[in-house]
Design a protein around this motif. Structure first.
Motif, PDB file in Angstrom:
ATOM      1  N   VAL A 113      77.020  46.921  51.614  1.00  0.00           N
ATOM      2  CA  VAL A 113      77.471  47.487  50.337  1.00  0.00           C
ATOM      3  C   VAL A 113      76.326  48.237  49.669  1.00  0.00           C
ATOM      4  O   VAL A 113      76.500  49.364  49.196  1.00  0.00           O
ATOM      5  N   ARG A 114      75.146  47.652  49.643  1.00  0.00           N
ATOM      6  CA  ARG A 114      73.986  48.325  49.019  1.00  0.00           C
ATOM      7  C   ARG A 114      73.645  49.624  49.762  1.00  0.00           C
ATOM      8  O   ARG A 114      73.321  50.633  49.132  1.00  0.00           O
ATOM      9  N   LEU A 115      73.722  49.617  51.081  1.00  0.00           N
ATOM     10  CA  LEU A 115      73.477  50.825  51.865  1.00  0.00           C
ATOM     11  C   LEU A 115      74.502  51.906  51.520  1.00  0.00           C
ATOM     12  O   LEU A 115      74.150  53.078  51.335  1.00  0.00           O
ATOM     13  N   THR A 116      75.745  51.517  51.396  1.00  0.00           N
ATOM     14  CA  THR A 116      76.813  52.468  51.073  1.00  0.00           C
ATOM     15  C   THR A 116      76.622  53.041  49.674  1.00  0.00           C
ATOM     16  O   THR A 116      76.804  54.240  49.454  1.00  0.00           O
ATOM     17  N   GLU A 117      76.225  52.198  48.735  1.00  0.00           N
ATOM     18  CA  GLU A 117      75.940  52.681  47.373  1.00  0.00           C
ATOM     19  C   GLU A 117      74.801  53.696  47.393  1.00  0.00           C
ATOM     20  O   GLU A 117      74.881  54.735  46.726  1.00  0.00           O
ATOM     21  N   ARG A 118      73.751  53.408  48.143  1.00  0.00           N
ATOM     22  CA  ARG A 118      72.623  54.363  48.225  1.00  0.00           C
ATOM     23  C   ARG A 118      73.075  55.681  48.833  1.00  0.00           C
ATOM     24  O   ARG A 118      72.670  56.747  48.374  1.00  0.00           O
ATOM     25  N   ARG A 119      73.904  55.608  49.853  1.00  0.00           N
ATOM     26  CA  ARG A 119      74.396  56.828  50.493  1.00  0.00           C
ATOM     27  C   ARG A 119      75.185  57.682  49.507  1.00  0.00           C
ATOM     28  O   ARG A 119      75.093  58.907  49.524  1.00  0.00           O
ATOM     29  N   ALA A 120      75.944  57.038  48.617  1.00  0.00           N
ATOM     30  CA  ALA A 120      76.755  57.772  47.639  1.00  0.00           C
ATOM     31  C   ALA A 120      75.971  58.172  46.409  1.00  0.00           C
ATOM     32  O   ALA A 120      76.385  59.067  45.669  1.00  0.00           O
ATOM     33  N   GLY A 121      74.862  57.492  46.146  1.00  0.00           N
ATOM     34  CA  GLY A 121      74.144  57.712  44.900  1.00  0.00           C
ATOM     35  C   GLY A 121      74.911  57.166  43.708  1.00  0.00           C
ATOM     36  O   GLY A 121      74.737  57.623  42.579  1.00  0.00           O
ATOM     37  N   GLN A 122      75.766  56.188  43.966  1.00  0.00           N
ATOM     38  CA  GLN A 122      76.610  55.578  42.935  1.00  0.00           C
ATOM     39  C   GLN A 122      76.634  54.069  43.146  1.00  0.00           C
ATOM     40  O   GLN A 122      76.555  53.599  44.285  1.00  0.00           O
ATOM     41  N   ASN A 123      76.792  53.314  42.067  1.00  0.00           N
ATOM     42  CA  ASN A 123      76.918  51.862  42.169  1.00  0.00           C
ATOM     43  C   ASN A 123      78.367  51.453  42.035  1.00  0.00           C
ATOM     44  O   ASN A 123      79.090  51.977  41.184  1.00  0.00           O
ATOM     45  N   ALA A 124      78.769  50.503  42.859  1.00  0.00           N
ATOM     46  CA  ALA A 124      80.124  49.972  42.789  1.00  0.00           C
ATOM     47  C   ALA A 124      80.293  49.143  41.526  1.00  0.00           C
ATOM     48  O   ALA A 124      79.352  48.495  41.061  1.00  0.00           O
ATOM     49  N   GLU A 125      81.502  49.163  41.004  1.00  0.00           N
ATOM     50  CA  GLU A 125      81.852  48.341  39.846  1.00  0.00           C
ATOM     51  C   GLU A 125      82.673  47.124  40.258  1.00  0.00           C
ATOM     52  O   GLU A 125      82.760  46.160  39.508  1.00  0.00           O
ATOM     53  N   VAL A 126      83.292  47.198  41.438  1.00  0.00           N
ATOM     54  CA  VAL A 126      84.067  46.086  41.983  1.00  0.00           C
ATOM     55  C   VAL A 126      83.885  46.053  43.495  1.00  0.00           C
ATOM     56  O   VAL A 126      83.571  47.072  44.123  1.00  0.00           O
ATOM     57  N   LEU A 127      84.105  44.877  44.067  1.00  0.00           N
ATOM     58  CA  LEU A 127      84.145  44.698  45.515  1.00  0.00           C
ATOM     59  C   LEU A 127      85.590  44.406  45.874  1.00  0.00           C
ATOM     60  O   LEU A 127      86.217  43.530  45.268  1.00  0.00           O
ATOM     61  N   ALA A 128      86.135  45.145  46.824  1.00  0.00           N
ATOM     62  CA  ALA A 128      87.540  45.000  47.197  1.00  0.00           C
ATOM     63  C   ALA A 128      87.666  44.642  48.669  1.00  0.00           C
ATOM     64  O   ALA A 128      86.962  45.194  49.508  1.00  0.00           O
ATOM     65  N   ALA A 129      88.590  43.727  48.956  1.00  0.00           N
ATOM     66  CA  ALA A 129      88.828  43.284  50.326  1.00  0.00           C
ATOM     67  C   ALA A 129      90.295  42.899  50.472  1.00  0.00           C
ATOM     68  O   ALA A 129      90.981  42.636  49.471  1.00  0.00           O
ATOM     69  N   PRO A 130      90.787  42.834  51.702  1.00  0.00           N
ATOM     70  CA  PRO A 130      92.167  42.393  51.911  1.00  0.00           C
ATOM     71  C   PRO A 130      92.325  40.923  51.536  1.00  0.00           C
ATOM     72  O   PRO A 130      91.418  40.119  51.780  1.00  0.00           O
ATOM     73  N   ASP A 131      93.471  40.578  50.971  1.00  0.00           N
ATOM     74  CA  ASP A 131      93.678  39.180  50.585  1.00  0.00           C
ATOM     75  C   ASP A 131      93.684  38.238  51.777  1.00  0.00           C
ATOM     76  O   ASP A 131      93.332  37.067  51.655  1.00  0.00           O
ATOM     77  N   PHE A 132      94.007  38.764  52.958  1.00  0.00           N
ATOM     78  CA  PHE A 132      94.007  37.902  54.151  1.00  0.00           C
ATOM     79  C   PHE A 132      92.600  37.651  54.691  1.00  0.00           C
ATOM     80  O   PHE A 132      92.421  36.921  55.657  1.00  0.00           O
ATOM     81  N   LYS A 133      91.577  38.230  54.062  1.00  0.00           N
ATOM     82  CA  LYS A 133      90.179  38.009  54.445  1.00  0.00           C
ATOM     83  C   LYS A 133      89.422  37.199  53.406  1.00  0.00           C
ATOM     84  O   LYS A 133      88.198  37.116  53.440  1.00  0.00           O
ATOM     85  N   ASP A 134      90.115  36.601  52.447  1.00  0.00           N
ATOM     86  CA  ASP A 134      89.459  35.795  51.415  1.00  0.00           C
ATOM     87  C   ASP A 134      88.771  34.604  52.078  1.00  0.00           C
ATOM     88  O   ASP A 134      89.412  33.830  52.785  1.00  0.00           O
ATOM     89  N   CYS A 135      87.453  34.497  51.896  1.00  0.00           N
ATOM     90  CA  CYS A 135      86.687  33.420  52.530  1.00  0.00           C
ATOM     91  C   CYS A 135      85.375  33.218  51.769  1.00  0.00           C
ATOM     92  O   CYS A 135      85.009  34.028  50.917  1.00  0.00           O
ATOM     93  N   ALA A 136      84.684  32.154  52.102  1.00  0.00           N
ATOM     94  CA  ALA A 136      83.429  31.824  51.408  1.00  0.00           C
ATOM     95  C   ALA A 136      82.375  32.925  51.535  1.00  0.00           C
ATOM     96  O   ALA A 136      81.736  33.266  50.537  1.00  0.00           O
ATOM     97  N   PRO A 137      82.149  33.502  52.733  1.00  0.00           N
ATOM     98  CA  PRO A 137      81.131  34.562  52.811  1.00  0.00           C
ATOM     99  C   PRO A 137      81.467  35.777  51.936  1.00  0.00           C
ATOM    100  O   PRO A 137      80.566  36.372  51.336  1.00  0.00           O
ATOM    101  N   LEU A 138      82.726  36.132  51.834  1.00  0.00           N
ATOM    102  CA  LEU A 138      83.121  37.253  50.977  1.00  0.00           C
ATOM    103  C   LEU A 138      82.829  36.930  49.513  1.00  0.00           C
ATOM    104  O   LEU A 138      82.254  37.737  48.787  1.00  0.00           O
ATOM    105  N   ARG A 139      83.196  35.751  49.088  1.00  0.00           N
ATOM    106  CA  ARG A 139      82.957  35.348  47.699  1.00  0.00           C
ATOM    107  C   ARG A 139      81.456  35.238  47.407  1.00  0.00           C
ATOM    108  O   ARG A 139      81.000  35.606  46.327  1.00  0.00           O
ATOM    109  N   ALA A 140      80.683  34.775  48.384  1.00  0.00           N
ATOM    110  CA  ALA A 140      79.230  34.699  48.212  1.00  0.00           C
ATOM    111  C   ALA A 140      78.623  36.094  48.113  1.00  0.00           C
ATOM    112  O   ALA A 140      77.706  36.330  47.314  1.00  0.00           O
TER     113      ALA A 140
END
Length: 122
Positions: A21-48
């Motif tokens: 995510v940080r690499l992608t933000e640097r590539r865009a020159g913009q910071n994300a305001e939210v993190l989005a993922a599919p609901d079927f991928k909800d898991c501890a590593p995603l939340r962390a």
């Protein structure tokens, strides 16, 4: 709104998602305001990863992800076979950023994760 959309395999670590995510933000020159993922991928590593990034997590349903597919720039046969969606990260970013959003960075892949950034910039 600027959204970082992610897709990842079941063995992905929170750190892998965070770094990409940080690499992608640097590539865009913009910071994300939210993190989005599919609901079927909800898991501890995603939340962390969301906590480490200090971003609210938006979990998106299949209907929203399917609606975003025509607006995605890349398509993965592997993702299509695994989850029935040809683009996961881009669809998450676009769906979370809103109806008039556009991709700021198309899918980047690193390790076991993918990330894209979408937003409503002029």
């Amino acid at each position: 709104m600027i959204a970082a959309g992610v897709g990842f395999s079941s063995g992905a670590l929170a750190e892998e998602i965070e770094v990409l995510v940080r690499l992608t933000e640097r590539r865009a020159g913009q910071n994300a305001e939210v993190l989005a993922a599919p609901d079927f991928k909800d898991c501890a590593p995603l939340r962390a990863a969301a906590a480490a990034l200090r971003l609210p997590l938006i979990l998106l349903g299949r209907v929203a992800l399917e609606a975003a597919q025509p607006h995605c720039a890349t398509h993965s046969d592997l993702a299509g076979a695994a989850v029935g969606l040809a683009s996961v990260a881009e669809a998450c970013a676009l769906a979370a950023a809103g109806a008039k959003s556009r991709l700021l960075v198309a899918r980047l892949a690193q390790g076991r994760a993918t990330c894209a950034l979408a937003g409503n910039l002029p």
